[in-house]
Design a protein around this motif. Structure first.
Motif, mmCIF file in Angstrom:
data_model
loop_
_atom_site.group_PDB
_atom_site.id
_atom_site.type_symbol
_atom_site.label_atom_id
_atom_site.label_comp_id
_atom_site.label_asym_id
_atom_site.label_seq_id
_atom_site.Cartn_x
_atom_site.Cartn_y
_atom_site.Cartn_z
ATOM 1 N N ARG A 225 -3.284 -2.436 18.121
ATOM 2 C CA ARG A 225 -3.139 -1.108 17.488
ATOM 3 C C ARG A 225 -3.234 -0.006 18.554
ATOM 4 N NH1 ARG A 225 -1.338 -0.752 12.092
ATOM 5 N NH2 ARG A 225 -2.021 1.393 12.301
ATOM 6 N N HIS B 46 0.827 -1.224 0.000
ATOM 7 C CA HIS B 46 0.000 0.000 0.000
ATOM 8 C C HIS B 46 0.855 1.265 0.000
ATOM 9 C CE1 HIS B 46 0.907 -0.940 4.180
ATOM 10 N NE2 HIS B 46 0.451 0.230 4.593
ATOM 11 N N HIS C 47 5.371 -2.901 14.279
ATOM 12 C CA HIS C 47 4.304 -3.069 13.282
ATOM 13 C C HIS C 47 3.201 -3.927 13.891
ATOM 14 C CE1 HIS C 47 2.094 -4.270 9.672
ATOM 15 N NE2 HIS C 47 2.120 -5.486 10.188
ATOM 16 N N ASP D 254 -3.492 -4.313 10.498
ATOM 17 C CA ASP D 254 -4.574 -3.329 10.619
ATOM 18 C C ASP D 254 -5.971 -3.932 10.485
ATOM 19 O OD1 ASP D 254 -4.668 -3.793 7.908
ATOM 20 O OD2 ASP D 254 -4.008 -1.788 7.328
#
Ligand code: CDP
Ligand code: MG
Length: 137
Positions: free
Chosen positions: A87, A53, A117, A120
């Motif tokens: 997250r 992305h 990391h 998502d």
């Protein structure tokens, strides 16, 4: 609440700064289970898949440079709503928005060199787990 898996990766700055233990302690203290863990060196091919992305962004070459500057630690982390929960624990991508008390808020030195990391979405978590731990993981 579903038990979910997410792919977590401690980035080269985390390893170089000897923060592995402190970051893992936060993940375990939150109650998540680490079901697999390994140290590895990444190459441009896998990073181009993982950051597909972002390949058209001007900063993509610097991400590759940073992410190949030393080993990373990949983990499969499991728990209730682990994707969203991790997250939140990690903090925001943007350096200036990562609040104190989050991993990035407390340890990141910039938006690019940001320690950790985390997947998502649950779907991407499963894709990333297979990318880094193999089809049978
Ligand atoms: O890592 P996260 O999912 O929070 O953000 P992302 O948008 O998927 O970006 C992936 C990684 O690219 C970030 O964690 C940063 O290391 C890097 N990045 C950057 O260097 N500069 C940006 N403006 C955005 C992302
Ligand atoms: Mg991302």
């Amino acid at each position: 609440m579903p038990v979910e898996r997410t792919y977590i990766m401690l980035k080269p700055d985390c390893i170089k700064r000897k923060l592995i233990g402190r970051v893992i302690k936060r993940i375990e203290s939150k109650g998540y289970n680490i079901s697999n863990i390994k140290m590895m060196n990444l190459d441009e091919k896998i990073l181009t898949e993982h950051y597909a992305h972002l390949v058209d962004k001007p900063f993509f070459p610097s991400i590759v440079e940073y992410m190949t500057s030393g080993p990373v630690v990949g983990m499969i982390v499991e728990g209730e709503n682990a994707v969203k929960g991790m997250r939140i624990l990690m903090g925001a991508t943007k350096f200036e928005e990562a609040t104190a008390g989050t991993i990035r808020g407390d340890f990141a030195t910039s938006t690019s060199e940001n320690i950790i990391h985390g997947s998502d979405s649950s779907e991407n978590g499963e894709i990333e787990i297979k990318r880094f731990f193999g089809e049978n993981a």
